[in-house]
Design a protein around this motif. Structure first.
Motif, mmCIF file in Angstrom:
data_model
loop_
_atom_site.group_PDB
_atom_site.id
_atom_site.type_symbol
_atom_site.label_atom_id
_atom_site.label_comp_id
_atom_site.label_asym_id
_atom_site.label_seq_id
_atom_site.Cartn_x
_atom_site.Cartn_y
_atom_site.Cartn_z
ATOM 1 N N VAL A 143 0.844 -1.186 0.000
ATOM 2 C CA VAL A 143 0.000 0.000 0.000
ATOM 3 C C VAL A 143 0.884 1.243 0.000
ATOM 4 O O VAL A 143 1.695 1.439 0.917
ATOM 5 C CB VAL A 143 -0.944 0.021 1.226
ATOM 6 C CG1 VAL A 143 -1.754 1.304 1.267
ATOM 7 C CG2 VAL A 143 -1.868 -1.196 1.188
ATOM 8 N N ALA B 121 -2.965 -0.752 -3.333
ATOM 9 C CA ALA B 121 -3.852 0.337 -2.912
ATOM 10 C C ALA B 121 -3.014 1.578 -2.637
ATOM 11 O O ALA B 121 -1.790 1.508 -2.526
ATOM 12 C CB ALA B 121 -4.622 -0.059 -1.657
ATOM 13 N N LEU C 255 0.329 4.761 11.615
ATOM 14 C CA LEU C 255 -0.244 4.162 10.409
ATOM 15 C C LEU C 255 0.634 3.033 9.888
ATOM 16 O O LEU C 255 0.149 1.932 9.587
ATOM 17 C CB LEU C 255 -0.432 5.238 9.337
ATOM 18 C CG LEU C 255 -0.989 4.786 7.988
ATOM 19 C CD1 LEU C 255 -2.366 4.152 8.148
ATOM 20 C CD2 LEU C 255 -1.058 5.976 7.031
ATOM 21 N N ILE D 73 1.600 5.010 0.627
ATOM 22 C CA ILE D 73 1.093 6.029 1.558
ATOM 23 C C ILE D 73 1.664 7.371 1.113
ATOM 24 O O ILE D 73 2.877 7.584 1.170
ATOM 25 C CB ILE D 73 1.529 5.752 3.011
ATOM 26 C CG1 ILE D 73 1.207 4.321 3.429
ATOM 27 C CG2 ILE D 73 0.884 6.761 3.951
ATOM 28 C CD1 ILE D 73 1.836 3.934 4.757
ATOM 29 N N MET E 213 -0.326 -0.997 9.747
ATOM 30 C CA MET E 213 -0.283 -1.735 8.476
ATOM 31 C C MET E 213 0.592 -2.970 8.606
ATOM 32 O O MET E 213 0.206 -4.062 8.175
ATOM 33 C CB MET E 213 0.229 -0.841 7.351
ATOM 34 C CG MET E 213 -0.764 0.171 6.878
ATOM 35 S SD MET E 213 -0.047 1.117 5.506
ATOM 36 C CE MET E 213 -1.524 1.824 4.821
ATOM 37 N N VAL F 162 -3.096 5.107 -0.075
ATOM 38 C CA VAL F 162 -3.676 5.879 1.021
ATOM 39 C C VAL F 162 -3.131 7.297 0.899
ATOM 40 O O VAL F 162 -1.921 7.508 0.916
ATOM 41 C CB VAL F 162 -3.315 5.277 2.399
ATOM 42 C CG1 VAL F 162 -3.784 6.189 3.524
ATOM 43 C CG2 VAL F 162 -3.892 3.884 2.547
ATOM 44 N N ASN F 163 -4.029 8.254 0.757
ATOM 45 C CA ASN F 163 -3.656 9.657 0.602
ATOM 46 C C ASN F 163 -3.838 10.369 1.935
ATOM 47 O O ASN F 163 -4.961 10.593 2.370
ATOM 48 C CB ASN F 163 -4.536 10.288 -0.484
ATOM 49 C CG ASN F 163 -4.234 11.738 -0.713
ATOM 50 O OD1 ASN F 163 -3.357 12.319 -0.086
ATOM 51 N ND2 ASN F 163 -4.962 12.351 -1.626
ATOM 52 N N THR F 164 -2.733 10.738 2.598
ATOM 53 C CA THR F 164 -2.814 11.413 3.895
ATOM 54 C C THR F 164 -2.554 12.910 3.788
ATOM 55 O O THR F 164 -2.483 13.588 4.808
ATOM 56 C CB THR F 164 -1.799 10.828 4.899
ATOM 57 O OG1 THR F 164 -0.477 11.201 4.498
ATOM 58 C CG2 THR F 164 -1.919 9.334 5.017
#
Length: 117
Positions: free
Chosen positions: A6, A84, A25, A8, A29, A86-88
């Motif tokens: 994933v 995937a 985070l 990030i 994970m 993940v947009n933080t």
């Protein structure tokens, strides 16, 4: 490894200032068997990172079938395959704070990037 990867998307400034959410985070994970791929971003160029440096099974299959055409800026020697994203960063994938002022302005660009992933 067969574990999911994933990406990030993180603001570089948050990494430098050691914001706690980043390690929380990543730790969560890893506990779930996910391989986190931290990507440090200076500004609102997240869409260029996704477009040029990330790929997926879906995208690779689509390119092989001819149903997906990669942008000329794609860098296969630097690309990493992820499952995937993940947009933080707190902004839309395309547009940043200025782009988000006009509803739907960059939605089509983001949809295309993510659909092909």
């Amino acid at each position: 490894s067969t574990a999911p990867r994933v990406a990030i998307l993180l603001f570089r400034k948050h990494v430098i200032t050691e914001q706690r959410y980043i390690m929380d985070l990543i730790t969560q994970m890893e506990k779930l068997g996910i391989i986190p791929v931290p990507i440090f971003i200076n500004g609102v160029e997240a869409h260029t990172i996704v477009r040029d440096w990330l790929t997926s099974e879906n995208e690779e299959s689509g390119v092989a079938r001819g149903t997906i055409k990669r942008d000329s800026t794609y860098q296969p020697s630097k690309a990493i395959k992820v499952d995937a994203i993940v947009n933080t960063i707190g902004f839309p994938l395309v547009g940043g704070p200025a782009g988000s002022m006009e509803a739907g302005r960059n939605v089509a660009v983001a949809e295309t990037l993510l659909r092909n992933m």
